[in-house]
Design a protein around this motif. Structure first.
Motif, PDB file in Angstrom:
ATOM      1  N   ASP A   1      67.389  35.663  31.451  1.00 51.72           N
ATOM      2  CA  ASP A   1      67.387  36.939  30.732  1.00 51.72           C
ATOM      3  C   ASP A   1      65.996  37.303  30.240  1.00 51.72           C
ATOM      4  N   TYR A   2      65.247  36.293  29.804  1.00 52.08           N
ATOM      5  CA  TYR A   2      63.897  36.543  29.306  1.00 52.08           C
ATOM      6  C   TYR A   2      62.989  37.052  30.426  1.00 52.08           C
ATOM      7  N   PHE A   3      63.024  36.385  31.572  1.00 49.32           N
ATOM      8  CA  PHE A   3      62.197  36.803  32.702  1.00 49.32           C
ATOM      9  C   PHE A   3      62.571  38.215  33.149  1.00 49.32           C
ATOM     10  N   THR A   4      63.868  38.479  33.208  1.00 50.62           N
ATOM     11  CA  THR A   4      64.325  39.812  33.615  1.00 50.62           C
ATOM     12  C   THR A   4      63.870  40.869  32.625  1.00 50.62           C
ATOM     13  N   GLY A   5      64.056  40.594  31.347  1.00 52.34           N
ATOM     14  CA  GLY A   5      63.678  41.559  30.315  1.00 52.34           C
ATOM     15  C   GLY A   5      62.196  41.857  30.306  1.00 52.34           C
ATOM     16  N   MET A   6      61.361  40.817  30.454  1.00 49.79           N
ATOM     17  CA  MET A   6      59.921  41.022  30.432  1.00 49.79           C
ATOM     18  C   MET A   6      59.452  41.802  31.655  1.00 49.79           C
ATOM     19  N   THR A   7      60.072  41.561  32.811  1.00 53.36           N
ATOM     20  CA  THR A   7      59.670  42.276  34.026  1.00 53.36           C
ATOM     21  C   THR A   7      60.072  43.744  33.946  1.00 53.36           C
ATOM     22  N   ASN A   8      61.258  44.019  33.447  1.00 56.85           N
ATOM     23  CA  ASN A   8      61.666  45.418  33.266  1.00 56.85           C
ATOM     24  C   ASN A   8      60.805  46.126  32.229  1.00 56.85           C
TER      25      ASN A   8
ATOM     26  N   VAL B   1      56.705  50.277  40.966  1.00 56.38           N
ATOM     27  CA  VAL B   1      57.743  50.216  39.938  1.00 56.38           C
ATOM     28  C   VAL B   1      59.075  49.801  40.565  1.00 56.38           C
ATOM     29  N   LYS B   2      59.372  50.360  41.717  1.00 58.32           N
ATOM     30  CA  LYS B   2      60.607  50.005  42.420  1.00 58.32           C
ATOM     31  C   LYS B   2      60.630  48.517  42.760  1.00 58.32           C
ATOM     32  N   LYS B   3      59.494  47.987  43.224  1.00 57.19           N
ATOM     33  CA  LYS B   3      59.413  46.564  43.543  1.00 57.19           C
ATOM     34  C   LYS B   3      59.663  45.710  42.310  1.00 57.19           C
ATOM     35  N   LEU B   4      59.086  46.109  41.186  1.00 57.51           N
ATOM     36  CA  LEU B   4      59.280  45.359  39.950  1.00 57.51           C
ATOM     37  C   LEU B   4      60.741  45.359  39.525  1.00 57.51           C
ATOM     38  N   ARG B   5      61.413  46.497  39.659  1.00 61.36           N
ATOM     39  CA  ARG B   5      62.834  46.574  39.303  1.00 61.36           C
ATOM     40  C   ARG B   5      63.675  45.647  40.190  1.00 61.36           C
ATOM     41  N   ILE B   6      63.335  45.574  41.467  1.00 58.90           N
ATOM     42  CA  ILE B   6      64.066  44.704  42.387  1.00 58.90           C
ATOM     43  C   ILE B   6      63.802  43.232  42.045  1.00 58.90           C
ATOM     44  N   MET B   7      62.561  42.915  41.676  1.00 56.68           N
ATOM     45  CA  MET B   7      62.190  41.544  41.364  1.00 56.68           C
ATOM     46  C   MET B   7      62.782  41.071  40.038  1.00 56.68           C
ATOM     47  N   ALA B   8      62.953  41.976  39.087  1.00 54.26           N
ATOM     48  CA  ALA B   8      63.278  41.607  37.707  1.00 54.26           C
ATOM     49  C   ALA B   8      64.427  40.611  37.574  1.00 54.26           C
ATOM     50  N   PRO B   9      65.613  40.867  38.144  1.00 55.71           N
ATOM     51  CA  PRO B   9      66.718  39.930  37.936  1.00 55.71           C
ATOM     52  C   PRO B   9      66.586  38.628  38.703  1.00 55.71           C
ATOM     53  N   ARG B  10      65.531  38.532  39.532  1.00 61.96           N
ATOM     54  CA  ARG B  10      65.338  37.345  40.371  1.00 61.96           C
ATOM     55  C   ARG B  10      64.035  36.614  40.040  1.00 61.96           C
ATOM     56  N   MET B  11      63.435  36.914  38.915  1.00 56.70           N
ATOM     57  CA  MET B  11      62.097  36.405  38.639  1.00 56.70           C
ATOM     58  C   MET B  11      62.035  34.881  38.479  1.00 56.70           C
ATOM     59  N   VAL B  12      63.045  34.263  37.861  1.00 52.40           N
ATOM     60  CA  VAL B  12      63.012  32.802  37.730  1.00 52.40           C
ATOM     61  C   VAL B  12      63.119  32.159  39.107  1.00 52.40           C
ATOM     62  N   GLN B  13      64.024  32.670  39.924  1.00 53.21           N
ATOM     63  CA  GLN B  13      64.163  32.133  41.275  1.00 53.21           C
ATOM     64  C   GLN B  13      62.902  32.371  42.094  1.00 53.21           C
ATOM     65  N   LEU B  14      62.281  33.534  41.917  1.00 55.08           N
ATOM     66  CA  LEU B  14      61.022  33.804  42.608  1.00 55.08           C
ATOM     67  C   LEU B  14      59.929  32.835  42.166  1.00 55.08           C
TER      68      LEU B  14
ATOM     69  N   TYR C   1      52.915  33.610  42.116  1.00 59.19           N
ATOM     70  CA  TYR C   1      53.155  32.716  40.972  1.00 59.19           C
ATOM     71  C   TYR C   1      52.309  33.158  39.780  1.00 59.19           C
ATOM     72  N   GLY C   2      51.050  33.492  40.032  1.00 57.89           N
ATOM     73  CA  GLY C   2      50.186  33.974  38.953  1.00 57.89           C
ATOM     74  C   GLY C   2      50.707  35.248  38.339  1.00 57.89           C
ATOM     75  N   PHE C   3      51.173  36.181  39.193  1.00 62.02           N
ATOM     76  CA  PHE C   3      51.707  37.436  38.660  1.00 62.02           C
ATOM     77  C   PHE C   3      52.924  37.184  37.786  1.00 62.02           C
ATOM     78  N   ILE C   4      53.838  36.340  38.246  1.00 58.83           N
ATOM     79  CA  ILE C   4      55.052  36.070  37.472  1.00 58.83           C
ATOM     80  C   ILE C   4      54.700  35.488  36.113  1.00 58.83           C
ATOM     81  N   MET C   5      53.787  34.528  36.092  1.00 56.06           N
ATOM     82  CA  MET C   5      53.389  33.927  34.818  1.00 56.06           C
ATOM     83  C   MET C   5      52.728  34.962  33.908  1.00 56.06           C
ATOM     84  N   ALA C   6      51.922  35.839  34.498  1.00 56.44           N
ATOM     85  CA  ALA C   6      51.268  36.878  33.700  1.00 56.44           C
ATOM     86  C   ALA C   6      52.282  37.880  33.158  1.00 56.44           C
ATOM     87  N   ALA C   7      53.248  38.253  33.984  1.00 59.62           N
ATOM     88  CA  ALA C   7      54.225  39.253  33.573  1.00 59.62           C
ATOM     89  C   ALA C   7      55.128  38.757  32.457  1.00 59.62           C
TER      90      ALA C   7
END
Length: 394
Positions: free
Chosen positions: A181-188, A205-218, A325-331
Motif C-alpha cells: 500500500d505504501y509503494f502504491t500510494g507514493m507512486t500515485n 503519467v499513464k505509465k506511473l499509474r500502471i506501475m503503482a499497484p505493482r511497485m513492490v513486485q517491480l 530500481y533506482g527510480f523505484i527507490m527514489a519514488a
C-alpha cells in the motif's frame, strides 16, 4: 535518545556474556522502530565505560510475522560470518592500512545481535535532507568498491557463502504485504505531481499509474540477478542514515538486513538517488562511477580475482540497467528521506498506518525528482518496467 526499561532478557548476566567482564551498572536507550534497536551504556568493574548497540526481533517467536522475514537472519549472518571474511580479504590486499568497513559484531544469537557502538568514537550520521558532499561521496564509492570486490572474491572462493542472499527481500510475501500500500500510494502521489509538470507527457503519467499497484513486485524484478553478468553482495539499503562518518575520510557502513547477491548497479543507483547532495547528483555522476570503477579494479587485482574485470563502460551499463530500481527507490523512499521534521512516514515508523498527504511540502523532493526523471527516462527505466510487466504475472 530517551532512556527506556530494558526487556526482561536484557539483564546484567546477558551483558556480562557480551563484554566478558563484570558489569557494575548500565542504562538502556532506544534508537529505532522496526526491531528492538537499543543503545546500552555500561560501567565495567575496572571503571571503564563501554557502549554497545543491540538489535533484536521485537518478539522472537513463531507468532511474530517479523520472525518469518529474512531481514534479521540476513543481518546476523552478515555480521557473524560474511563481514569478517570480507574485512580479512581487504586487510590482506591492503596490508592492514585501511579501516574496517563496518562495526564489529560482539555477540549474536538467532534473535539478538550486539555490535560495537561507533558514536563514542566520533562517528555520526549526517542530515538526510542535505546529502553527502562530493568528498564524502568519493569515500563512499571507494569503500563500496572494496566491499563489492571482496564479495566477488569470496563468492569465487566459497560459492555457498552467498546462499542466504540469493533473493531480494522485495520478493518475500511479508515484504510485499507490508509495503504494498505504501509503494502504491507514493507512486500515485508522484503521478499526481507529474501532471502539474508541463515538461512531462501524459504518457509518463499513464505509465506511473500502471506501475503503482505493482511497485513492490517491480522492485523485486528490477533487482533480480542476471547470472551471466558481474554480481556482488550488495548492501541494498545504501542511504545516508546507514553510513557513518568520522571526519571526511573514515567511514563505516551499517544496517545489512537486506543485503542481496546481485548487480553492483543497485547500490550505485540507490546511493546516488537518495544520498548524494544536489550539486553532486546534477554534475558529477561520471566522476563517482570512475572512482568506483578504478577502486573496484585495483581491489579485485590485489585480491587475486581471476574472473573478468569490468571496464568502465560495463560499470556504466550496470548503473543504467539498474535505473528502474533506482527510480523505484527514489519514488517511494526519497520523499521520506527529504521530508520535513515531524512528518509522519510509514516507512520510517511502524506505528504510523497512514502517510502524511503533504509529505512533499517543506522539502525539496519536487525539485529533485523533477531533475532526476529525465535521467531515469534516458537510462531506460520505464521501458524496462513495461517489459517486466508484460513478461511477468505481477
Amino acid at each position: 535518545m530517551p532512556l527506556v526499561d530494558p526487556p526482561s532478557w536484557l539483564d546484567r548476566k546477558f551483558l556480562e556474556a557480551v563484554v566478558r567482564t563484570r558489569v557494575v551498572n548500565y542504562q538502556v536507550s532506544t534508537l529505532g522502530y522496526f526491531s528492538a534497536l537499543l543503545r546500552v551504556t555500561l560501567k565495567l568493574k575496572n571503571g571503564d565505560k563501554q557502549s554497545v548497540v543491540i538489535k533484536a526481533l521485537t518478539r522472537p517467536d513463531e507468532e511474530d510475522p517479523v520472525s518469518k522475514c529474512s531481514k534479521f537472519k540476513r543481518e546476523v549472518q552478515m555480521y557473524e560470518s560474511i563481514l569478517p571474511k570480507l574485512t580479512a580479504l581487504v586487510d590482506k590486499a591492503c596490508k592492514g592500512k585501511l579501516p574496517p568497513m563496518a562495526p564489529r559484531c560482539l555477540y549474536s544469537t538467532s534473535d539478538v545481535l550486539v555490535i560495537e557502538d561507533l558514536a563514542p568514537f566520533g562517528f555520526k550520521i549526517f542530515d538526510r535532507r542535505e546529502g553527502f558532499c562530493m568528498k564524502r561521496c568519493m569515500v563512499v564509492m571507494r569503500t563500496l568498491a572494496r566491499f563489492h570486490a571482496a564479495s566477488a572474491v569470496l563468492h569465487q572462493q566459497e560459492p555457498e557463502s552467498m546462499e542466504a542472499f540469493q533473493n531480494s527481500v522485495f520478493s518475500e510475501p511479508l515484504t510485499q504485504a507490508r509495503l504494498g500500500d505504501y509503494f502504491t500510494g507514493m507512486t500515485n502521489l508522484l503521478a499526481d505531481e507529474v501532471t502539474k509538470w508541463a515538461e512531462f507527457s501524459d504518457e509518463l503519467v499513464k505509465k506511473l499509474r500502471i506501475m503503482a499497484p505493482r511497485m513492490v513486485q517491480l522492485a523485486a524484478l528490477a533487482s533480480k540477478r542476471d547470472e551471466g553478468r558481474f554480481n556482488v553482495l550488495t548492501h541494498d539499503d545504501l542511504w545516508i542514515n546507514n553510513i557513518m562518518f568520522r571526519g571526511y575520510d573514515d567511514v563505516r557502513l551499517i544496517d545489512f538486513q537486506v543485503s542481496h547477491f546481485t548487480s553492483p548497479g543497485n547500490d550505485l543507483q540507490f546511493f546516488v538517488c537518495t544520498s548524494a547532495a544536489d550539486e553532486v547528483r546534477k554534475g558529477h555522476i561520471t566522476t563517482l562511477l570512475q572512482e568506483y570503477h578504478s577502486t573496484l579494479c585495483e581491489s579485485l587485482i590485489a585480491m587475486d580475482y581471476d574472473g573478468k574485470i569490468l571496464t568502465f563502460k560495463e560499470v556504466e551499463d550496470e548503473y543504467n540497467r539498474s535505473s528502474l530500481y533506482g527510480f523505484i527507490m527514489a519514488a517511494v523512499f526519497l520523499p521520506a528521506t527529504l521530508c520535513r521534521p515531524g512528518c509522519a512516514v510509514p516507512s520510517f515508523d511502524s506505528e504510523c498506518s497512514q502517510m502524511d498527504g503533504n509529505i512533499y511540502d517543506g522539502s525539496k523532493f519536487r525539485d529533485v525528482m523533477r531533475a532526476m526523471l529525465p535521467e531515469f527516462q534516458a537510462q531506460g527505466a520505464f521501458e524496462l518496467a513495461e517489459k517486466l510487466l508484460s513478461y511477468s504475472c505481477v
